[in-house]
Design a protein around this motif. Structure first.
Motif: not given
Length: 535
Positions: A433-448
């Motif tokens: 049904e759809i085409v993904f032209q672009k995906i950007l995912i950002e997150g801050d993950f705590p250090k361990a």
């Protein structure tokens, strides 16, 4: 005199063979790569006698080792639990004793194990096999190992064990599985950090199947600087993040190591997935089989010491898949209904732009997507997509747990969350049904101290995206890992695209004895209580 000449000729020819073999091994050591083979192997079904099953498996193991396809390999890896069974456990030599079972007169080693050693000695290559092992257990032996656990009444421990043969058929490595998901075998008191070195200049670490989800021994070996790994598995794939090849590539990429992964092949039962992975280059060859097979997959693997100067072209990548997977039983992540998720709504015409901050508790991820609709009408046989975020514990049926965080886009067979983590069956005709032209995912993950942050992707053939199709970046400050994961090559067949972080929080470390196993297994068909040190 004639007999003497014949013996002299034989000795001369054998000497030439040894010289030629040594020359070939010297050449192998000087090359910038080694040739590896992993075996996707369907174990014999439980019908007939246990000996028949063992011999069925053994015959094809030896046939693969002797095959023309295997002739170019330096090392071959077989999967977990596809050779012997608990009626035919074998004792194993200690690697430090440098024993060649093929040449041994000891009755400790089962006939199948000696035959394997002879087959390896004949073809002169390194071979890794997984066996069910037995070990005599006494109060004295437990004290020598500083192990406070009692022995079973029959005086035996049993282990799920990887064994390494060198070119002479000698046992040079052994690893007993620590993070065990079953109740068939014992576990060591502490995880073994097992490595072996080869004459082609590569040092390998070993772990087995479920170990990949825990810090020890797999990540501990990475932290110690090991760059090449053998991995035998009997892996049950789970959507949306933990299918076989998907996890192999994610783990190898995030650690930037070479991984030789051999998988048991019973797709309708839920197990398949084999491949050879070269760190940030991704899969060199990989398979998710639609039907059971016994097949060797081969690739040239750049040695870690040469990885900066030698690159493997993505055009040489071999993916052995069908476009739509039909025969693999898939599990579903048990906590999916606890995720924070939101359906992606798309415009009927033109471009849909999604900019969304989504949180689960205090953990948040930023999503930026561009999508276009390609189907003029909404089809019930098209995947819908959710944005999802989660921060919490991951239990494994009471056998151990970790903590994990993720930010992801994943497919659903409908609009509601309970339809996610599922795929259409093989008879369904899917209409994108759809085409993904672009995906950007950002997150801050705590250090361990113990964390692995992985790029995680999957398409409808149950394969991860090739590594040239995405960018994965981690920038650190004192408290956080700032992670960006993106792709900009159009795709209409995504199942999963996300950042997956495993915060290791212990391991199995179960207090188990063979006697307790018998109770839990209800004196099962394997009849472990009948085993003796002489069996």
């Amino acid at each position: 005199m004639v007999g003497l000449r014949k013996r002299s000729s034989f000795c001369f020819l054998y000497l030439l063979f040894l010289i030629k073999a040594a020359q070939l091994e010297d050449v192998s050591a000087s090359k910038s790569f080694y040739t590896a083979g992993v075996v996707e192997f369907a174990p014999a079904k439980y019908q007939g006698s246990f000996l028949d099953q063992l011999n069925d498996n053994l015959d094809d193991y030896i046939q693969i080792i002797n095959s023309h396809e295997a002739s170019s390999t330096d090392i071959i890896v077989f999967p977990e639990l596809t050779l012997n069974n608990p009626q035919y456990l074998t004792f194993l030599p200690e690697p430090k004793d440098k024993i060649i079972p093929c040449d041994s007169s000891s009755n400790d080693y089962e006939a199948f194990f000696k035959k394997l050693s002879c087959a390896v000695k004949n073809v002169r290559k390194y071979v890794v096999v997984n066996v069910l092992e037995k070990e005599v257990c006494t109060r004295t032996s437990q004290m020598e190992k500083n192990d406070p656990r009692p022995c079973a009444p029959n005086g035996l421990n049993s282990f799920n064990t990887n064994v390494v043969f060198n070119r002479d058929g000698m046992v040079i490595g052994r690893y007993r599985k620590y993070n065990s998901y079953d109740l068939m075998t014992n576990v060591t008191l502490m995880p073994e950090l097992s490595t072996f070195e080869t004459d082609f200049g590569v040092k390998f670490g070993m772990f087995i199947c479920f170990d990949i989800n825990f810090y020890s021994p797999a990540m501990e070996l990475v932290d110690l600087g090991v760059k090449d790994f053998v991995f035998s598995s009997f892996w049950y794939s789970e959507l949306p993040f933990l299918t076989g090849v998907q996890l192999h590539q994610s783990w190898a990429y995030a650690n930037n190591v070479n991984l030789l992964a051999a998988g048991a092949s019973s797709p309708t039962g839920g197990t398949t997935g084999s491949g050879i992975y070269s760190g940030r280059q991704g899969a060199l060859v990989s398979v998710m089989a639609n039907s059971p097979e016994r097949k060797l997959y081969i690739a040239n693997v750049t040695k870690s010491s040469q990885s900066k100067s030698v690159q493997v072209s993505q055009t040489n990548r071999k993916l052995i898949v069908s476009k739509h997977t039909t025969g693999i039983r898939l599990m579903r992540e048990y906590r999916m209904d606890d995720f924070t998720s939101e359906l992606i709504e798309i415009n009927n015409d033109g471009l849909t732009v999604v900019e969304k901050l989504l949180c689960h508790g205090s953990f948040c991820c930023q999503f930026n997507l561009e999508l276009t609709k390609i189907s003029p009408t909404i089809s019930s046989n098209s995947y819908k997509y959710h944005l999802a975020v989660f921060d919490g514990d991951r239990n494994y049926s009471g056998f151990g747990y970790t903590k994990y965080k993720f930010c992801a886009v994943y497919a659903c067979t409908g609009k509601t969350q309970d339809s996610c983590g599922r795929i259409f069956d093989g008879d369904t005709e899917i209409h994108p049904e759809i085409v993904f032209q672009k995906i950007l995912i950002e997150g801050d993950f705590p250090k361990a101290d113990k964390v692995l942050i992985m790029p995680n992707s999957l398409d409808q053939s149950l394969m991860p995206l090739s590594t040239d199709r995405f960018e994965f970046d981690i920038e650190d400050d004192k408290q956080m890992h700032h992670v960006k994961y993106s792709f900009s090559t159009a795709s209409d067949d995504l199942l999963t695209f996300g950042i997956y972080a495993n915060y290791y929080n212990g391991g199995m470390a179960l207090f188990r004895t063979t006697s307790s196993l018998l109770i839990l297994m209800g004196l099962s068909m394997f009849a472990l209580q009948n085993l003796s040190p002489q069996s």
